[in-house]
Design an enzyme around this catalytic site. Structure first.
Site, PDB file in Angstrom:
ATOM      1  N   HIS A 166       0.806  -1.165  -0.007  1.00  0.00           N
ATOM      2  CA  HIS A 166       0.019  -0.109  -0.059  1.00  0.00           C
ATOM      3  C   HIS A 166       0.760   1.172  -0.027  1.00  0.00           C
ATOM      4  O   HIS A 166       2.117   1.181   0.013  1.00  0.00           O
ATOM      5  CB  HIS A 166      -1.083  -0.111   1.333  1.00  0.00           C
ATOM      6  CG  HIS A 166      -0.439  -0.235   2.358  1.00  0.00           C
ATOM      7  ND1 HIS A 166       0.590   0.554   3.072  1.00  0.00           N
ATOM      8  CD2 HIS A 166      -0.231  -1.505   3.190  1.00  0.00           C
ATOM      9  CE1 HIS A 166       1.137   0.159   4.485  1.00  0.00           C
ATOM     10  NE2 HIS A 166       0.640  -1.238   4.427  1.00  0.00           N
ATOM     11  N   GLU A 167       0.139   2.323   0.409  1.00  0.00           N
ATOM     12  CA  GLU A 167       1.031   3.559   0.115  1.00  0.00           C
ATOM     13  C   GLU A 167       2.115   3.987   1.162  1.00  0.00           C
ATOM     14  O   GLU A 167       3.089   4.512   1.010  1.00  0.00           O
ATOM     15  CB  GLU A 167       0.107   4.825  -0.006  1.00  0.00           C
ATOM     16  CG  GLU A 167      -0.877   5.139  -1.150  1.00  0.00           C
ATOM     17  CD  GLU A 167      -1.727   6.012  -1.147  1.00  0.00           C
ATOM     18  OE1 GLU A 167      -1.424   7.057  -0.614  1.00  0.00           O
ATOM     19  OE2 GLU A 167      -2.918   5.361  -1.305  1.00  0.00           O
ATOM     20  N   GLY A 168       1.801   3.031   2.281  1.00  0.00           N
ATOM     21  CA  GLY A 168       3.016   3.036   3.277  1.00  0.00           C
ATOM     22  C   GLY A 168       4.516   2.312   2.627  1.00  0.00           C
ATOM     23  O   GLY A 168       5.394   2.994   2.747  1.00  0.00           O
ATOM     24  N   HIS A 169       4.070   1.164   2.112  1.00  0.00           N
ATOM     25  CA  HIS A 169       5.436   0.750   1.526  1.00  0.00           C
ATOM     26  C   HIS A 169       5.803   1.337   0.524  1.00  0.00           C
ATOM     27  O   HIS A 169       7.044   1.475   0.273  1.00  0.00           O
ATOM     28  CB  HIS A 169       4.826  -0.677   0.907  1.00  0.00           C
ATOM     29  CG  HIS A 169       4.291  -1.556   1.891  1.00  0.00           C
ATOM     30  ND1 HIS A 169       3.022  -1.987   1.912  1.00  0.00           N
ATOM     31  CD2 HIS A 169       4.930  -2.346   2.890  1.00  0.00           C
ATOM     32  CE1 HIS A 169       2.841  -2.843   2.821  1.00  0.00           C
ATOM     33  NE2 HIS A 169       3.834  -3.165   3.572  1.00  0.00           N
ATOM     34  N   ASP A 172       6.026   0.469  12.321  1.00  0.00           N
ATOM     35  CA  ASP A 172       6.697  -0.473  13.223  1.00  0.00           C
ATOM     36  C   ASP A 172       7.775  -0.034  14.050  1.00  0.00           C
ATOM     37  O   ASP A 172       9.064  -0.485  13.863  1.00  0.00           O
ATOM     38  CB  ASP A 172       6.917  -1.712  12.422  1.00  0.00           C
ATOM     39  CG  ASP A 172       5.766  -2.088  11.489  1.00  0.00           C
ATOM     40  OD1 ASP A 172       4.957  -2.979  12.160  1.00  0.00           O
ATOM     41  OD2 ASP A 172       5.526  -1.901  10.654  1.00  0.00           O
ATOM     42  N   GLN A 206      10.145  -2.502  15.678  1.00  0.00           N
ATOM     43  CA  GLN A 206      10.942  -3.531  14.619  1.00  0.00           C
ATOM     44  C   GLN A 206      12.041  -2.294  14.202  1.00  0.00           C
ATOM     45  O   GLN A 206      13.321  -2.897  14.077  1.00  0.00           O
ATOM     46  CB  GLN A 206      10.015  -3.399  13.434  1.00  0.00           C
ATOM     47  CG  GLN A 206      10.817  -4.033  12.306  1.00  0.00           C
ATOM     48  CD  GLN A 206       9.838  -4.697  11.350  1.00  0.00           C
ATOM     49  OE1 GLN A 206       9.303  -5.826  11.299  1.00  0.00           O
ATOM     50  NE2 GLN A 206       9.609  -3.792  10.438  1.00  0.00           N
ATOM     51  N   SER A 241      -2.217  -0.054   6.602  1.00  0.00           N
ATOM     52  CA  SER A 241      -1.738  -1.186   6.963  1.00  0.00           C
ATOM     53  C   SER A 241      -2.414  -2.380   6.194  1.00  0.00           C
ATOM     54  O   SER A 241      -3.527  -2.498   5.896  1.00  0.00           O
ATOM     55  CB  SER A 241      -2.161  -1.818   8.676  1.00  0.00           C
ATOM     56  OG  SER A 241      -1.932  -3.086   8.947  1.00  0.00           O
ATOM     57  N   SER A 242      -1.447  -3.543   5.896  1.00  0.00           N
ATOM     58  CA  SER A 242      -2.158  -4.484   5.235  1.00  0.00           C
ATOM     59  C   SER A 242      -3.248  -5.212   5.948  1.00  0.00           C
ATOM     60  O   SER A 242      -4.252  -5.541   5.268  1.00  0.00           O
ATOM     61  CB  SER A 242      -1.211  -5.660   4.697  1.00  0.00           C
ATOM     62  OG  SER A 242      -0.066  -4.940   4.276  1.00  0.00           O
TER      63      SER A 242
HETATM   64  P1  AMP Z   1       4.945  -5.322   6.376  1.00  0.00           P
HETATM   65  O1  AMP Z   1       4.880  -5.739   5.038  1.00  0.00           O
HETATM   66  O2  AMP Z   1       3.770  -4.804   6.970  1.00  0.00           O
HETATM   67  O3  AMP Z   1       6.039  -5.977   7.082  1.00  0.00           O
HETATM   68  O4  AMP Z   1       5.785  -3.716   6.043  1.00  0.00           O
HETATM   69  C1  AMP Z   1       6.952  -3.487   5.308  1.00  0.00           C
HETATM   70  C2  AMP Z   1       7.626  -2.104   5.690  1.00  0.00           C
HETATM   71  O5  AMP Z   1       6.826  -0.990   5.282  1.00  0.00           O
HETATM   72  C3  AMP Z   1       7.949  -2.178   7.131  1.00  0.00           C
HETATM   73  O6  AMP Z   1       9.111  -1.342   7.478  1.00  0.00           O
HETATM   74  C4  AMP Z   1       6.679  -1.147   7.899  1.00  0.00           C
HETATM   75  O7  AMP Z   1       6.969  -0.412   9.092  1.00  0.00           O
HETATM   76  C5  AMP Z   1       6.508  -0.327   6.634  1.00  0.00           C
HETATM   77  N1  AMP Z   1       5.091   0.083   6.656  1.00  0.00           N
HETATM   78  C6  AMP Z   1       4.033  -0.275   6.747  1.00  0.00           C
HETATM   79  N2  AMP Z   1       2.964   0.321   6.821  1.00  0.00           N
HETATM   80  C7  AMP Z   1       3.356   1.676   6.901  1.00  0.00           C
HETATM   81  C8  AMP Z   1       2.950   2.779   6.902  1.00  0.00           C
HETATM   82  N3  AMP Z   1       1.461   2.893   7.000  1.00  0.00           N
HETATM   83  N4  AMP Z   1       3.567   4.064   6.905  1.00  0.00           N
HETATM   84  C9  AMP Z   1       5.078   3.833   6.566  1.00  0.00           C
HETATM   85  N5  AMP Z   1       5.488   2.568   6.721  1.00  0.00           N
HETATM   86  C10 AMP Z   1       4.760   1.398   6.665  1.00  0.00           C
END
Ligand code: AMP
Length: 280
Positions: A34-37, A150, A153, A185-186
């Protein structure tokens, strides 16, 4: 954009890039991007000559009672997003490519992992440190990008890199939110419409805590109590934790100072969501 399924393919490509003197960035993800990634990948594209995104749902960071099986997946859409941002290589290994049947080596960390998510998910950060270490060894990036979403993390990875003398720059990236405040978040996809509305209580509590600190509140207890009361006002929300900790050690503090991390984990229905803010 190249898609690699094996460690060997990634190594071969990265070696060629390094021979040309190019810098390499890594964005580790579990997919359903998503846009976070996207914000991490954009920063990586800005800061590095070549960018690798890993899409790997790492089984060893999930406990048996957690959501590994139901975790959302859409690899095709993930690749489209990566391609549109300018990612050069997506690494998408099968679990068997990452973990031999007799795999028995892991990276574990004390202290920073005993609080917050590490308390409710005691095997989680061992799985995270191990897989991130493996990805670092496979990709050999100059920089790796992680989200502040996170926060624990990010602190754990920074400490691992310091403690184990890894020659990698860790770049933290700010939390990306939906327009109404919910951190992207996913796992938001698990929420039904009533829960999606109720989930706003997380960002409301975060923004309230942030405002209290901006207004001069320095008592961790006062901030925590107010945030707990706020979250408890939402009937669909159940608190896992609301903690005020030192931003480096992840240990509870009594006074809000720099760098303090205020972090929450809240169940909305069956979905566990996290959010936080940093005081600096
Ligand atoms: P994940 O796929 O949930 O393991 O996330 C992969 C990376 O994307 C991790 O470093 C997360 O912290 C980051 N991430 C996930 N959601 C967000 C968000 N809303 N804003 C910024 N980074 C994010």
């Amino acid at each position: 954009m190249q898609i690699a399924y094996t460690v060997e393919e990634v190594r071969k490509q990265v070696k060629e890039w390094k021979k040309e003197g190019l810098t390499v960035g890594l964005v580790p993800t579990m997919g359903y991007l998503h846009e976070g990634h996207a914000s991490l990948m954009k920063k990586a594209v800005e800061q590095c000559d070549r960018v690798v995104t890993s899409v790997f749902l790492n089984p060893i960071q999930f406990a048996p009672n957690e959501d590994l099986e139901s975790y959302p997946r859409d690899f095709e859409a993930d690749c489209k997003l990566c391609d549109s941002i300018g990612v050069n290589l997506v690494f998408h290994p099968e679990p068997s490519e990452m973990y031999a049947p007799d795999f028995c080596t892991s990276v574990n960390m004390d202290i920073l992992t005993t609080t917050l998510c590490g308390k409710s998910r005691p095997t989680h950060f061992g799985g995270v440190c191990t897989v991130v270490n493996k990805l670092f060894n496979i990709v050999a990036p100059d920089r790796a990008f992680f989200g502040q979403k996170d926060a624990q993390q990010l602190a754990v990875i920074r400490r691992m890199v310091r403690d184990l003398n890894m020659d990698i720059e860790i770049v933290g990236c700010p939390i990306i939110r939906e327009e109404d405040g919910l951190a992207k978040s996913s796992r938001n996809t698990y929420l039904n419409s009533e829960e999606r509305q109720a989930a706003l209580i997380l960002s409301k509590a975060i923004f309230m805590g942030q405002q209290m600190v901006a207004d001069g509140e320095t008592s961790a207890k006062a901030v925590r109590d107010a945030m707990v009361a706020k979250i408890e006002s939402e009937p669909l929300a159940k608190i896992d934790y609301v903690e005020v900790v030192d931003g480096i050690t992840m240990q509870p503090v009594e006074t809000v100072a720099s760098p303090t991390l205020v972090a929450i984990a809240v169940y909305v229905g069956k979905t566990r969501l996290i959010d936080n803010f940093i005081v600096d």
